[in-house]
Design a protein around this motif. Structure first.
Motif, PDB file in Angstrom:
ATOM      1  N   GLU A 186     -14.345 -18.108 -26.946  1.00 26.76           N
ATOM      2  CA  GLU A 186     -14.645 -16.715 -26.652  1.00 26.76           C
ATOM      3  C   GLU A 186     -14.170 -16.387 -25.233  1.00 26.76           C
ATOM      4  N   SER A 188     -13.597 -12.763 -22.373  1.00 23.84           N
ATOM      5  CA  SER A 188     -13.773 -11.333 -22.148  1.00 23.84           C
ATOM      6  C   SER A 188     -12.664 -10.811 -21.247  1.00 23.84           C
ATOM      7  N   SER A 204      -9.514 -13.836 -17.040  1.00 20.33           N
ATOM      8  CA  SER A 204     -10.454 -13.996 -18.147  1.00 20.33           C
ATOM      9  C   SER A 204     -10.955 -15.429 -18.215  1.00 20.33           C
ATOM     10  N   ASN A 207     -15.881 -18.301 -22.197  1.00 24.56           N
ATOM     11  CA  ASN A 207     -17.314 -18.043 -22.220  1.00 24.56           C
ATOM     12  C   ASN A 207     -17.984 -18.888 -23.291  1.00 24.56           C
ATOM     13  N   THR A 250     -15.905  -3.808 -20.008  1.00 23.37           N
ATOM     14  CA  THR A 250     -15.708  -5.156 -20.539  1.00 23.37           C
ATOM     15  C   THR A 250     -15.554  -5.123 -22.045  1.00 23.37           C
ATOM     16  N   GLU A 252     -15.229  -7.996 -25.180  1.00 25.65           N
ATOM     17  CA  GLU A 252     -15.346  -9.411 -25.519  1.00 25.65           C
ATOM     18  C   GLU A 252     -14.513  -9.717 -26.768  1.00 25.65           C
ATOM     19  N   SER A 272     -20.277 -11.919 -17.687  1.00 26.83           N
ATOM     20  CA  SER A 272     -19.147 -12.840 -17.596  1.00 26.83           C
ATOM     21  C   SER A 272     -18.261 -12.561 -16.387  1.00 26.83           C
TER      22      SER A 272
END
Length: 352
Positions: A186, A188, A204, A207, A250, A252, A272
């Motif tokens: 993952e 963002s 980035s 996450n 943001t 994701e 994040s």
């Protein structure tokens, strides 16, 4: 609008840790902050010049608050939109359209599809008798999510077989059922958009979540994130432009073998991006203040190729001395009064 001079007042709707860190950045640039939030553990009020505790639908209190502010922003995406429409719209940055879209998961997915993005396969579920059909149409495994008000894993049910869907009651505000995708990681995309339309991006991070709560961010992200970043950033910029957005936004994503898949958006500064306080030339909080106040945007480049940020969840935050025993650790505690399980109490960042 022309740039707001130092000494102006920034109104912040919401009193949590995002507002707290935003107010601290605003103070560094010479601005006052006035926080408006219902009763609760409003830690942003501790570092702000003024605090109004009132209900979201208290029109009289909200208008009085607006009269004290030169610009108003959000640290919480679930602020009801209807009361905001009674305020001077030129004060709101970003505009309430961003909240309206982000507060409804179905509306959000459709908006992103219209901008050229790709969410996981989904179907709206508005009544109890629609869930079985949704599971049959999308398949399993899947995730049932409330259309409104869910965050940090709340309002979600994993459905691994048709039997898991039995007995679930759909709330009045409805749900969305979406496929659970196979993905490598993952990530963002966090951008800031100024009043003149300029857009800048931070790096980035990868996450990692634990029980639906962000637990860990790291740079560098895996190679697949870099391969999909241009496409993901392009979508984020289109969304920001379509909303006429001002401030930090943001989006994701899941990095899959078929490209980036949109998960959700947040019309505000984001967990994040907390690493940017020490890990970027200009943090997300400072750049949000710059953007809404009409100031030039700051440099978003990372100051190091490597960075780690860990959230402090529940009682993890209580032993400050242990966290500070590592002289490289940048510790941020949010001043919350009760360390409940699953509650974000602070974060720690290591740069380099």
């Amino acid at each position: 609008m022309s740039a707001l001079p130092p000494g102006s007042t920034i109104g912040i709707l919401g009193g949590g840790q995002l507002g707290r860190m935003m107010a601290m950045s605003a103070a560094q640039l010479g601005y006052r902050c006035h926080v408006y939030a219902p009763e609760g553990d409003n830690v942003a009020a501790d570092v702000s010049a003024r605090f109004t505790s009132a209900r979201w639908h208290d029109t009289e209190a909200l208008i009085a608050f607006a009269h004290d502010c030169d610009v108003i922003t959000y640290e919480f995406e679930n602020v009801p939109v209807a009361p905001l429409l009674k305020l001077p719209q030129e004060l709101l940055a970003p505009g309430p359209r961003a909240l309206e879209v982000a507060q409804d998961r179905v509306k959000e997915k459709r908006f992103v599809e219209d901008a050229g993005g790709r969410p996981a396969p989904y179907v709206a579920v508005d009544h109890d008798n629609e869930l079985a059909g949704a599971v049959e149409r999308i398949g399993v495994p899947g995730i049932l999510k409330t259309r409104r008000d869910g965050y940090d894993g709340k309002g979600q049910w994993a459905i691994d077989s048709g039997a898991d869907a039995q007995g679930i009651r759909i709330p009045e505000t409805g749900c969305v059922y979406e496929a659970k995708l196979a993905f490598e990681c993952e990530f963002s995309v966090i951008l800031v958009r100024g009043r003149d339309g300029e857009v800048r991006f931070w790096d980035s991070t990868r996450n990692r979540h634990d029980k639906g709560i962000l637990a860990h961010c790291e740079l560098p992200a895996p190679a697949i994130v870099g391969e999909q970043l241009e496409q993901a950033r392009g979508l984020a910029a289109k969304v920001a432009e379509a909303l006429g957005y001002i401030g930090v936004l943001t989006l994701e994503f899941f990095a899959t073998k078929d490209g980036p898949v949109f998960n959700e958006m947040a019309p505000r500064v984001h967990n994040s991006g907390h690493w940017t306080i020490e890990g970027a030339v200009t943090s997300q909080f400072e750049n949000h203040v710059r953007a809404i106040c009409g100031l030039p945007l700051g440099d978003t480049r990372s100051v190091s190729d490597t960075m780690v940020m860990d959230n402090l969840i529940g009682r993890q935050a209580l032993d400050l001395a242990t966290h500070l025993a590592d002289g490289r650790a940048h510790v941020h505690l949010y001043g919350k009064s009760e360390a409940r399980a699953g509650r974000k109490m602070g974060h720690v960042t290591w740069v380099g």
